[in-house]
Design an enzyme around this catalytic site. Structure first.
Site, short mmCIF file in Angstrom:
data_model
loop_
_atom_site.label_atom_id
_atom_site.label_comp_id
_atom_site.label_asym_id
_atom_site.label_seq_id
_atom_site.Cartn_x
_atom_site.Cartn_y
_atom_site.Cartn_z
NE ARG A 292 26.59 30.96 33.95
CZ ARG A 292 25.39 31.41 33.65
NH1 ARG A 292 24.43 31.43 34.58
NH2 ARG A 292 25.12 31.86 32.46
CD GLU A 387 48.23 58.83 47.11
OE1 GLU A 387 49.40 59.23 47.25
OE2 GLU A 387 47.28 59.21 47.80
CB THR A 389 50.07 58.61 36.32
OG1 THR A 389 51.36 59.08 35.92
CG2 THR A 389 49.15 59.80 36.56
#
Lengths: 408, 262
Positions: A292, A387, A389
């Protein structure tokens, strides 16, 4: 991406620490993801679906329950399983979640807590991808605190009758079988450890049930309007006077230790998977930064962009090393659940940071599905809390180092 | 039926290639070694023929290369080959097409085969000449560019791909076959295949096992690489400024027409 002597992704040569067998697993799953997942996954995400046929393909590859032994499973090492999770999630967390739920939650529950008849009945078909499983623990009002679950299994003669609602269940509506955790009036025999005595007392009667999804009284409703894990089926399971025979109960699971052992397996895979998503984001950002052009030069030539890329690279390589270290410990039988918490907490947090940073390098392009970055970023928002926090994993590690329980 | 597939261990084609200015050979250190991609198609063909033949059909992978790269063959074993044979000897270094094919042929005579399947091209050397030379040294028929193959009654029947269409060619066994990329996408190794591969044998042959009657390596080569150059860097694309989309479409069409692409 690799130039002689320097690998811009695996900067520390972590790949050199893998065995030849582990490298073949990596290359095979990577090729599968490149050929079968990446060309389609943006569309799956946009459409909010995951083709069921993918389950069969994962089964043919032997990825479903690959770390289990016998019953058609490959018996691979924990590290090999982790590598597969990493490569699948470099495709999409939805695909990795499918494999995690099938292998580490549904199949593992039967493998670890079931009897021979139950294993023979389900594991070969599930390993082949011919039968899909889901895992019902979380409820609308009980997520981090599963001990309070309201789903209840009552004995009726020799049968069990289940009532309750499970929520956020991956694969729910496409599953052939659901592992449903429910409270019962049974006593808590065989509790896991004295340390869990308090939880066990609260959840003494929790037992696991193998519920075929065509059972009367079982309904799965899909959760719609998700902005994360869109290439994944998420459902609500409703059990209304759902009657199952006596041999549906997993005989060896009593109390919360049953489901928690399964979650520990799945969390281990997430430690790796998160780094797969992070790698995909970093690779995209690096490639973009080199091509870019702004102000007449590639944006990778600007100091701020380089700093972003290097910070991403540091955490990507450290997280991958951490995953491998924990995998080696697991294979040696020395991995503690709190170390799994350490890994999941760190790697998901860092993967999310890498995804967000990658997004800034891509500018506006970073918000479209033309690039994988925002897809991974949004997926990781789910991975951060499912699964266990990040808050719960923090408290698990916190309790280990202080000896003080800060959960309640 | 004993099917032997030759594979070459090459630097990962996705890596940047460098040539050592002193030896003029491809640098093979510091990059991962993989199975030559064309050879994976040859292996896929062999595995398909084995499955169709059933019974006691076997697939052996054969390679010539440094013994240090031996474990790269595990991928072929994981995909389904039964065993591997490697010809490894420092005296083979610098072999050209002729010396390579001669040494391979002597080793393959020792290994024995009913059907020899060879990839059409290697990713590194790209001579495409080894299959033909190999067939000559072995004195077997050579059928190239196969998209389909069948073994019936001790003979090989092959559908070849050409620019103008398909040819059906028959020849007796033993024979050498090269595969087109249309034969079929190489299969993925399964996890069970990967787990099982470590128990499969990889035999090592050295030149002393073969009893050659001519030199190989640099001394036994008829050709020498005298120079090399990287491909020219592609220049910047042509930019055409146009007033609007219609003018743009015309400009693209004119460009394609000029190149005889439309």
């Amino acid at each position: 991406m690799k130039t002689l002597g320097v690998d811009a992704v695996d900067f520390l040569d972590v790949g050199a620490l893998l065995s030849d067998e582990e490298r073949i697993v990596r290359d095979t799953v990577r090729a599968f993801v490149r050929d079968r997942v990446l060309p389609n996954v943006a569309e799956w995400f946009e459409d909010g679906t995951l083709p069921r046929a993918l389950g069969k393909q994962l089964g043919e590859l032997g990825l479903l329950g690959m770390h289990l032994r016998g019953y058609g499973c490959a018996g691979a090492s924990a590290v090999a399983y982790g590598i597969a999770c990493m490569e699948l999630e470099a495709g999409d967390a939805g695909v990795r979640s499918f494999a995690s739920v099938q292998g580490s939650l549904a199949m593992y529950a039967i493998y670890r807590w079931g009897d021979d008849g139950q294993k023979e009945a389900w594991l070969p078909r599930m390993s082949a991808g011919d039968a899909i499983g889901c895992f019902g623990l979380t409820e609308p009002d009980f997520g981090s605190n599963p001990a309070g679950m309201r789903t209840y299994a009552r004995r009726d003669g020799a049968d069990w009758v289940l009532n309750g609602t499970k929520m956020w269940i991956t694969n729910g509506s496409i599953a052939d079988v659901a592992i449903v955790w429910a409270n019962t009036d049974d006593d808590a025999h065989g509790r896991a450890s004295a340390a869990e005595a308090q939880d066990v007392r609260k959840a003494a009667g929790i037992r696991g049930f193998i519920v075929p999804t065509n059972s009367k009284g079982f309904v799965a409703n899909d959760v719609h309007r998700k902005l994360s894990l869109r290439a994944s089926i998420t459902s609500e399971l409703v059990l209304q006077d759902c009657r199952v025979p006596p041999d549906a109960v997993l005989p060896n699971a009593r109390g919360l230790a049953g489901p928690l052992a399964c979650l520990n397996e799945a969390r281990f895979g997430i430690i790796w998977g998160a780094m797969g998503a992070a790698r995909a984001c970093y690779e995209t950002a690096l490639d973009y930064a080199k091509t870019r052009v702004q102000f007449d030069r590639p944006i990778g030539g600007f100091q701020i962009t380089q700093q972003k890329l290097v910070n991403m690279l540091l955490e990507l390589n450290k997280g991958t090393l951490l995953a491998l270290h924990l995998g080696r410990k697991k294979d040696a039988g020395q991995l503690r659940p709190s170390q799994v918490s350490f890994g999941k907490l760190n790697n998901v947090r860092e993967a999310l940071a890498i995804a967000r940073e990658a997004r800034t390098i891509l500018g506006a392009n970073g918000v479209t599905l033309e690039y994988p970055v925002i897809r991974h970023m949004n997926n990781l928002e789910s991975v951060l809390t499912y699964e266990g926090t990040s808050e719960m994993h923090t408290l698990i590690v916190g309790k280990e180092i202080t000896g003080l329980d800060a959960f309640t | 039926m004993k099917i032997v597939v030759t594979v070459k261990l090459v630097p990962d084609p996705n890596s940047e290639k460098k040539i050592d200015p002193n030896t003029k050979r491809l640098v093979r250190t510091g990059v991962e070694t993989v199975l030559n991609p064309y050879d994976e198609y040859a292996l896929e063909a062999a595995l398909q023929l084995k499955e169709r033949a059933g019974g006691d059909a076997t697939v052996t992978v054969f390679t010539m290369g440094p013994e240090a790269l031996k474990e790269t063959l595990r991928k072929a074993l994981a995909m389904g080959a039964d065993e591997a044979v490697m010809l490894a000897d420092a005296a083979l270094e610098g072999s050209d097409v002729s010396a390579t094919s001669y040494a391979m042929a002597q080793a393959l005579k020792k290994t024995g085969f009913d059907l020899l399947i060879v990839g059409g091209l290697t990713d590194d050397g790209s001579t495409g000449a080894v299959p033909g030379a190999l067939a000559e040294y072995l004195g077997v028929p050579c059928i190239t560019n196969a998209r389909k193959a069948e073994v019936t009654g001790g003979a090989l029947q092959v559908e070849r791909e050409t620019d103008s269409g398909y040819q059906t060619v028959r020849g007796p066994l033993p024979a050498l076959l090269t595969t087109a990329l249309t034969f079929g996408e190489p299969r993925y190794a399964s996890l069970k295949g990967i787990m099982g591969a470590k128990k499969k044998p990889i035999a090592i042959l050295t030149l002393s096992d073969l009893g050659l009657d001519r030199p190989v390596g640099t001394d036994g080569s008829k050709t020498q690489l005298v120079n090399f150059a990287p491909p020219p860097v592609r220049g910047k694309g042509k930019t055409i400024e146009v007033a609007d989309a219609t003018a743009g479409a015309h400009a693209i069409f004119d460009f394609l027409k000029e190149k005889k692409l439309v």
